[in-house]
Design a protein around this motif. Structure first.
Motif, PDB file in Angstrom:
ATOM      1  N   GLU A 121       0.827  -1.211   0.000  1.00  0.00           N
ATOM      2  CA  GLU A 121       0.000   0.000   0.000  1.00  0.00           C
ATOM      3  C   GLU A 121       0.860   1.258   0.000  1.00  0.00           C
ATOM      4  N   ALA A 122       1.993   1.222   0.704  1.00  0.00           N
ATOM      5  CA  ALA A 122       2.871   2.380   0.782  1.00  0.00           C
ATOM      6  C   ALA A 122       3.667   2.590  -0.501  1.00  0.00           C
ATOM      7  N   LYS A 123       3.880   1.535  -1.277  1.00  0.00           N
ATOM      8  CA  LYS A 123       4.637   1.586  -2.528  1.00  0.00           C
ATOM      9  C   LYS A 123       6.021   2.210  -2.345  1.00  0.00           C
ATOM     10  N   PRO A 124       6.802   1.720  -1.401  1.00  0.00           N
ATOM     11  CA  PRO A 124       8.120   2.323  -1.176  1.00  0.00           C
ATOM     12  C   PRO A 124       9.121   1.905  -2.251  1.00  0.00           C
ATOM     13  N   ASP A 125      10.087   2.767  -2.506  1.00  0.00           N
ATOM     14  CA  ASP A 125      11.180   2.420  -3.404  1.00  0.00           C
ATOM     15  C   ASP A 125      12.265   1.651  -2.674  1.00  0.00           C
ATOM     16  N   VAL A 126      12.448   1.949  -1.378  1.00  0.00           N
ATOM     17  CA  VAL A 126      13.458   1.284  -0.559  1.00  0.00           C
ATOM     18  C   VAL A 126      12.848   0.990   0.811  1.00  0.00           C
ATOM     19  N   THR A 186      14.426  -6.088  -5.105  1.00  0.00           N
ATOM     20  CA  THR A 186      15.710  -6.748  -4.905  1.00  0.00           C
ATOM     21  C   THR A 186      16.048  -6.731  -3.417  1.00  0.00           C
ATOM     22  N   LEU A 187      17.034  -7.564  -3.018  1.00  0.00           N
ATOM     23  CA  LEU A 187      17.250  -7.817  -1.594  1.00  0.00           C
ATOM     24  C   LEU A 187      18.723  -7.889  -1.240  1.00  0.00           C
ATOM     25  N   LEU A 188      19.071  -7.292  -0.092  1.00  0.00           N
ATOM     26  CA  LEU A 188      20.339  -7.521   0.597  1.00  0.00           C
ATOM     27  C   LEU A 188      20.003  -7.882   2.035  1.00  0.00           C
ATOM     28  N   PHE A 189      20.668  -8.914   2.567  1.00  0.00           N
ATOM     29  CA  PHE A 189      20.357  -9.389   3.914  1.00  0.00           C
ATOM     30  C   PHE A 189      21.600  -9.352   4.788  1.00  0.00           C
ATOM     31  N   CYS A 190      21.456  -8.875   6.009  1.00  0.00           N
ATOM     32  CA  CYS A 190      22.539  -8.836   6.993  1.00  0.00           C
ATOM     33  C   CYS A 190      22.253  -9.863   8.085  1.00  0.00           C
ATOM     34  N   LEU A 202      15.439  -3.826   1.039  1.00  0.00           N
ATOM     35  CA  LEU A 202      14.676  -4.192  -0.144  1.00  0.00           C
ATOM     36  C   LEU A 202      14.573  -2.949  -1.017  1.00  0.00           C
ATOM     37  N   SER A 203      14.661  -3.111  -2.328  1.00  0.00           N
ATOM     38  CA  SER A 203      14.678  -1.940  -3.201  1.00  0.00           C
ATOM     39  C   SER A 203      14.041  -2.240  -4.545  1.00  0.00           C
ATOM     40  N   ARG A 204      13.356  -1.245  -5.095  1.00  0.00           N
ATOM     41  CA  ARG A 204      12.857  -1.343  -6.462  1.00  0.00           C
ATOM     42  C   ARG A 204      13.970  -1.038  -7.467  1.00  0.00           C
ATOM     43  N   SER A 246      30.538  -5.220  23.648  1.00  0.00           N
ATOM     44  CA  SER A 246      31.237  -5.297  24.932  1.00  0.00           C
ATOM     45  C   SER A 246      30.350  -5.937  25.996  1.00  0.00           C
ATOM     46  N   ILE A 247      29.140  -6.347  25.599  1.00  0.00           N
ATOM     47  CA  ILE A 247      28.202  -6.973  26.517  1.00  0.00           C
ATOM     48  C   ILE A 247      27.971  -8.402  26.036  1.00  0.00           C
ATOM     49  N   PRO A 248      28.561  -9.416  26.696  1.00  0.00           N
ATOM     50  CA  PRO A 248      28.533 -10.794  26.185  1.00  0.00           C
ATOM     51  C   PRO A 248      27.137 -11.331  25.889  1.00  0.00           C
ATOM     52  N   ALA A 249      26.156 -11.008  26.701  1.00  0.00           N
ATOM     53  CA  ALA A 249      24.820 -11.579  26.531  1.00  0.00           C
ATOM     54  C   ALA A 249      23.946 -10.778  25.571  1.00  0.00           C
ATOM     55  N   ALA A 250      24.473  -9.695  25.047  1.00  0.00           N
ATOM     56  CA  ALA A 250      23.658  -8.826  24.199  1.00  0.00           C
ATOM     57  C   ALA A 250      23.426  -9.451  22.829  1.00  0.00           C
ATOM     58  N   GLU A 251      22.259  -9.189  22.267  1.00  0.00           N
ATOM     59  CA  GLU A 251      21.946  -9.652  20.919  1.00  0.00           C
ATOM     60  C   GLU A 251      22.839  -8.925  19.916  1.00  0.00           C
ATOM     61  N   PRO A 252      23.536  -9.656  19.044  1.00  0.00           N
ATOM     62  CA  PRO A 252      24.387  -8.997  18.044  1.00  0.00           C
ATOM     63  C   PRO A 252      23.569  -8.077  17.130  1.00  0.00           C
ATOM     64  N   ARG A 253      24.204  -6.997  16.728  1.00  0.00           N
ATOM     65  CA  ARG A 253      23.562  -6.026  15.834  1.00  0.00           C
ATOM     66  C   ARG A 253      24.468  -5.759  14.641  1.00  0.00           C
ATOM     67  N   GLY A 254      23.892  -5.207  13.574  1.00  0.00           N
ATOM     68  CA  GLY A 254      24.691  -4.993  12.383  1.00  0.00           C
ATOM     69  C   GLY A 254      24.207  -3.824  11.554  1.00  0.00           C
ATOM     70  N   ALA A 255      24.856  -3.645  10.405  1.00  0.00           N
ATOM     71  CA  ALA A 255      24.511  -2.555   9.502  1.00  0.00           C
ATOM     72  C   ALA A 255      24.830  -2.947   8.072  1.00  0.00           C
ATOM     73  N   ILE A 256      24.108  -2.343   7.137  1.00  0.00           N
ATOM     74  CA  ILE A 256      24.310  -2.529   5.700  1.00  0.00           C
ATOM     75  C   ILE A 256      24.550  -1.153   5.080  1.00  0.00           C
ATOM     76  N   TRP A 257      25.519  -1.077   4.196  1.00  0.00           N
ATOM     77  CA  TRP A 257      25.740   0.115   3.376  1.00  0.00           C
ATOM     78  C   TRP A 257      25.622  -0.328   1.926  1.00  0.00           C
ATOM     79  N   ALA A 258      24.692   0.277   1.203  1.00  0.00           N
ATOM     80  CA  ALA A 258      24.484  -0.092  -0.197  1.00  0.00           C
ATOM     81  C   ALA A 258      24.275   1.164  -1.027  1.00  0.00           C
ATOM     82  N   ARG A 259      24.446   1.000  -2.333  1.00  0.00           N
ATOM     83  CA  ARG A 259      24.128   2.075  -3.277  1.00  0.00           C
ATOM     84  C   ARG A 259      22.933   1.634  -4.110  1.00  0.00           C
ATOM     85  N   ALA A 260      21.882   2.436  -4.053  1.00  0.00           N
ATOM     86  CA  ALA A 260      20.726   2.198  -4.916  1.00  0.00           C
ATOM     87  C   ALA A 260      20.946   2.966  -6.207  1.00  0.00           C
ATOM     88  N   LYS A 261      20.884   2.259  -7.330  1.00  0.00           N
ATOM     89  CA  LYS A 261      21.120   2.881  -8.626  1.00  0.00           C
ATOM     90  C   LYS A 261      19.805   3.431  -9.153  1.00  0.00           C
TER      91      LYS A 261
END
Length: 237
Positions: A26-31, A61-65, A80-82, A96-111
């Motif tokens: 419904e939102a029709k997002p590009d990214v 299209t898709l990139l997954f971390c 996700l990207s059109r 630095s916190i052993p029990a913490a849930e790991p977190r991450g990041a993605i850097w991409a270029r949308a053409k």
């Protein structure tokens, strides 16, 4: 759009992939920066692959971390990207916190159309203030938003687990503009979905990106689809 989909588990513990697909369509997002997704160990492996299924349903299209292993598969967040996506970098933040849930990041270029590109950063930061401090500082460092390889325009989006008064938000605001604040209207909260009072899902933009509109859909479908509401921002590049 940035959207924490809560492993596609909606209100009452029900599978909500149909509702999430409808909210996004419904939102029709590009990214879309999408957080809290399950995936099998391999793309053709058995088990749910939320990111792949949602991308296929939406024609994106898709990139997954992958941030950590869960059972026989992985858990993480996605872009996700059109537009075609070129992966620049993906990481799991050291903790630095052993029990913490790991977190991450993605850097991409949308053409985009023609030869234009948009740098997109997607992330999901930790629950503790100490985690978020380290993670946001890394995002602002030479390997990410401070990289000499980064050119405008660019966007940072995701579930930051940080309200606007938090140090993490203030730190990012020194380098980027909070898209909802740029508009001047009262920013809208995204969590919890049933009665949103916290603004922890964000879109930040570079100076050369014009923010035209921001929306947080609050209806029967969006309230039951996830514990977060999506944040949708219209940008002019």
């Amino acid at each position: 759009m940035t959207y924490n989909v809560h492993r596609c588990v909606g209100f009452g513990g029900r599978d909500s992939i149909d509702d999430i697909t409808s909210v996004c369509a419904e939102a029709k997002p590009d990214v879309i920066a999408m957080q809290e997704l399950d995936a099998p160990e391999t793309d053709d492996g058995e088990g749910v692959h939320h990111a792949r299924d949602l991308a296929a349903r939406l024609g994106m299209t898709l990139l997954f971390c992958r941030t950590f292993r869960r059972g026989v598969g992985y858990y993480g967040h996605a872009l996700l990207s059109r537009f075609p996506l070129e992966l620049v970098k993906v990481t799991t933040f050291p903790s630095s916190i052993p029990a913490a849930e790991p977190r991450g990041a993605i850097w991409a270029r949308a053409k985009l159309d023609g030869d234009r590109t948009l740098a997109v950063f997607s992330t999901h930061l930790g629950l503790s203030r100490r985690e978020r401090s380290h993670q946001s500082q890394e995002l602002l460092g030479d390997g990410w938003l401070g990289s000499p390889d980064l050119t405008s325009p660019f966007v940072l989006c995701g579930d930051l687990n940080a309200v606007p008064s938090a140090n993490t938000h203030r730190r990012l605001s020194m380098r980027l503009r909070d898209a909802q604040r740029v508009l001047g209207a009262r920013p809208k909260a995204t969590f919890p979905a049933m009665l949103p009072v916290l603004r922890i899902d964000h879109v930040f933009v570079s100076e050369d990106v014009r923010v035209k509109r921001a929306e947080v859909p609050w209806n029967a479908r969006s309230r039951r689809a996830s514990d977060h509401l999506p944040l949708i921002v219209d940008l002019e590049i």
